[in-house]
Design a protein around this motif. Structure first.
Motif, PDB file in Angstrom:
ATOM      1  N   MET A   1       0.840  -1.184   0.000  1.00 50.50           N
ATOM      2  CA  MET A   1       0.000   0.000   0.000  1.00 50.50           C
ATOM      3  C   MET A   1       0.883   1.245   0.000  1.00 50.50           C
ATOM      4  N   ARG A   2       0.513   2.219  -0.804  1.00 57.30           N
ATOM      5  CA  ARG A   2       1.213   3.497  -0.825  1.00 57.30           C
ATOM      6  C   ARG A   2       0.670   4.400   0.280  1.00 57.30           C
ATOM      7  N   PRO A   3       1.521   5.268   0.808  1.00 59.05           N
ATOM      8  CA  PRO A   3       1.033   6.218   1.801  1.00 59.05           C
ATOM      9  C   PRO A   3      -0.088   7.084   1.225  1.00 59.05           C
ATOM     10  N   GLN A   4      -1.041   7.410   2.076  1.00 57.23           N
ATOM     11  CA  GLN A   4      -2.171   8.259   1.709  1.00 57.23           C
ATOM     12  C   GLN A   4      -2.329   9.332   2.767  1.00 57.23           C
ATOM     13  N   LEU A   5      -2.794  10.499   2.334  1.00 64.00           N
ATOM     14  CA  LEU A   5      -2.952  11.633   3.238  1.00 64.00           C
ATOM     15  C   LEU A   5      -4.289  12.308   2.987  1.00 64.00           C
ATOM     16  N   GLU A   6      -4.993  12.609   4.051  1.00 60.00           N
ATOM     17  CA  GLU A   6      -6.201  13.432   3.997  1.00 60.00           C
ATOM     18  C   GLU A   6      -5.964  14.637   4.878  1.00 60.00           C
ATOM     19  N   ILE A   7      -6.307  15.811   4.348  1.00 64.59           N
ATOM     20  CA  ILE A   7      -6.175  17.048   5.119  1.00 64.59           C
ATOM     21  C   ILE A   7      -7.556  17.677   5.248  1.00 64.59           C
ATOM     22  N   HIS A   8      -7.915  18.001   6.469  1.00 65.42           N
ATOM     23  CA  HIS A   8      -9.194  18.643   6.765  1.00 65.42           C
ATOM     24  C   HIS A   8      -8.893  20.046   7.282  1.00 65.42           C
ATOM     25  N   LEU A   9      -8.919  21.017   6.373  1.00 64.94           N
ATOM     26  CA  LEU A   9      -8.538  22.384   6.732  1.00 64.94           C
ATOM     27  C   LEU A   9      -9.473  23.012   7.750  1.00 64.94           C
ATOM     28  N   ARG A  10     -10.755  22.764   7.642  1.00 66.17           N
ATOM     29  CA  ARG A  10     -11.712  23.367   8.577  1.00 66.17           C
ATOM     30  C   ARG A  10     -11.380  22.978  10.021  1.00 66.17           C
ATOM     31  N   ASP A  11     -10.963  21.730  10.221  1.00 62.65           N
ATOM     32  CA  ASP A  11     -10.620  21.243  11.563  1.00 62.65           C
ATOM     33  C   ASP A  11      -9.134  21.332  11.865  1.00 62.65           C
ATOM     34  N   MET A  12      -8.314  21.721  10.846  1.00 63.87           N
ATOM     35  CA  MET A  12      -6.843  21.763  10.970  1.00 63.87           C
ATOM     36  C   MET A  12      -6.301  20.411  11.436  1.00 63.87           C
ATOM     37  N   LYS A  13      -6.775  19.348  10.762  1.00 60.82           N
ATOM     38  CA  LYS A  13      -6.372  17.986  11.102  1.00 60.82           C
ATOM     39  C   LYS A  13      -5.880  17.266   9.849  1.00 60.82           C
ATOM     40  N   LEU A  14      -5.074  16.240  10.063  1.00 61.63           N
ATOM     41  CA  LEU A  14      -4.645  15.369   8.992  1.00 61.63           C
ATOM     42  C   LEU A  14      -4.744  13.932   9.459  1.00 61.63           C
ATOM     43  N   MET A  15      -4.889  13.041   8.484  1.00 60.36           N
ATOM     44  CA  MET A  15      -4.957  11.611   8.775  1.00 60.36           C
ATOM     45  C   MET A  15      -4.560  10.859   7.518  1.00 60.36           C
ATOM     46  N   GLY A  16      -4.269   9.595   7.676  1.00 64.84           N
ATOM     47  CA  GLY A  16      -3.921   8.808   6.508  1.00 64.84           C
ATOM     48  C   GLY A  16      -3.295   7.486   6.878  1.00 64.84           C
ATOM     49  N   ASN A  17      -2.524   6.979   5.931  1.00 63.25           N
ATOM     50  CA  ASN A  17      -1.845   5.700   6.095  1.00 63.25           C
ATOM     51  C   ASN A  17      -0.408   5.889   5.637  1.00 63.25           C
ATOM     52  N   ASP A  18       0.550   5.412   6.423  1.00 63.80           N
ATOM     53  CA  ASP A  18       1.966   5.591   6.091  1.00 63.80           C
ATOM     54  C   ASP A  18       2.547   4.434   5.275  1.00 63.80           C
ATOM     55  N   GLY A  19       1.679   3.584   4.766  1.00 66.90           N
ATOM     56  CA  GLY A  19       2.124   2.405   4.035  1.00 66.90           C
ATOM     57  C   GLY A  19       1.990   1.145   4.877  1.00 66.90           C
ATOM     58  N   CYS A  20       1.751   1.332   6.162  1.00 65.38           N
ATOM     59  CA  CYS A  20       1.568   0.209   7.091  1.00 65.38           C
ATOM     60  C   CYS A  20       0.532   0.566   8.155  1.00 65.38           C
ATOM     61  N   ASN A  21       0.728   1.685   8.819  1.00 70.43           N
ATOM     62  CA  ASN A  21      -0.114   2.102   9.935  1.00 70.43           C
ATOM     63  C   ASN A  21      -0.945   3.338   9.605  1.00 70.43           C
ATOM     64  N   GLN A  22      -2.074   3.454  10.292  1.00 72.21           N
ATOM     65  CA  GLN A  22      -2.887   4.653  10.198  1.00 72.21           C
ATOM     66  C   GLN A  22      -2.235   5.730  11.059  1.00 72.21           C
ATOM     67  N   PHE A  23      -2.328   6.985  10.633  1.00 67.17           N
ATOM     68  CA  PHE A  23      -1.812   8.086  11.440  1.00 67.17           C
ATOM     69  C   PHE A  23      -2.844   9.207  11.480  1.00 67.17           C
ATOM     70  N   PHE A  24      -2.683  10.087  12.445  1.00 67.15           N
ATOM     71  CA  PHE A  24      -3.581  11.222  12.617  1.00 67.15           C
ATOM     72  C   PHE A  24      -2.838  12.289  13.403  1.00 67.15           C
ATOM     73  N   GLY A  25      -3.228  13.529  13.184  1.00 68.70           N
ATOM     74  CA  GLY A  25      -2.568  14.620  13.881  1.00 68.70           C
ATOM     75  C   GLY A  25      -3.217  15.942  13.571  1.00 68.70           C
ATOM     76  N   SER A  26      -2.512  16.998  13.932  1.00 70.43           N
ATOM     77  CA  SER A  26      -3.053  18.341  13.735  1.00 70.43           C
ATOM     78  C   SER A  26      -2.112  19.166  12.871  1.00 70.43           C
ATOM     79  N   ILE A  27      -2.699  20.169  12.254  1.00 67.35           N
ATOM     80  CA  ILE A  27      -1.918  21.162  11.529  1.00 67.35           C
ATOM     81  C   ILE A  27      -1.741  22.325  12.491  1.00 67.35           C
TER      82      ILE A  27
END
Length: 90
Positions: A1-27
């Motif tokens: 699996m390739r890394p994937q990124l979603e950015i939610h500007l309204r909430d200033m959050k990001l999430m996705g997959n690093d190629g193995c694990n799910q990740f989440f955080g803030s901008i």
């Protein structure tokens, strides 16, 4: 699996997959060309090959600037070197 990124500007959050694990955080900060992330956390499952995941997470920690061009999001480090590119898929 390739890394994937979603950015939610309204909430200033990001999430996705690093190629193995799910990740989440803030901008933390965002301007017309610069971006910084707060703490990025993720799941901790073991994958056979952690090389891609480890490289991706290292590159995400180096991001300081961005540029959007032709439906692609380019991330750059402090020296202006491109470290990651994401293409819009939906």
């Amino acid at each position: 699996m390739r890394p994937q990124l979603e950015i939610h500007l309204r909430d200033m959050k990001l999430m996705g997959n690093d190629g193995c694990n799910q990740f989440f955080g803030s901008i933390k900060t965002l301007s017309a060309d610069s971006i910084s992330f707060g703490t990025i956390a993720g799941t901790r499952k073991f994958c056979q090959d952690m090389n891609l995941s480890d490289r991706f997470n290292l590159k995400m920690s180096q991001v300081s600037h961005y540029k959007i061009n032709n439906l692609a999001l380019h991330f750059f480090d402090l020296e202006g070197e491109e470290v990651l590119v994401f293409r819009k898929i939906d």
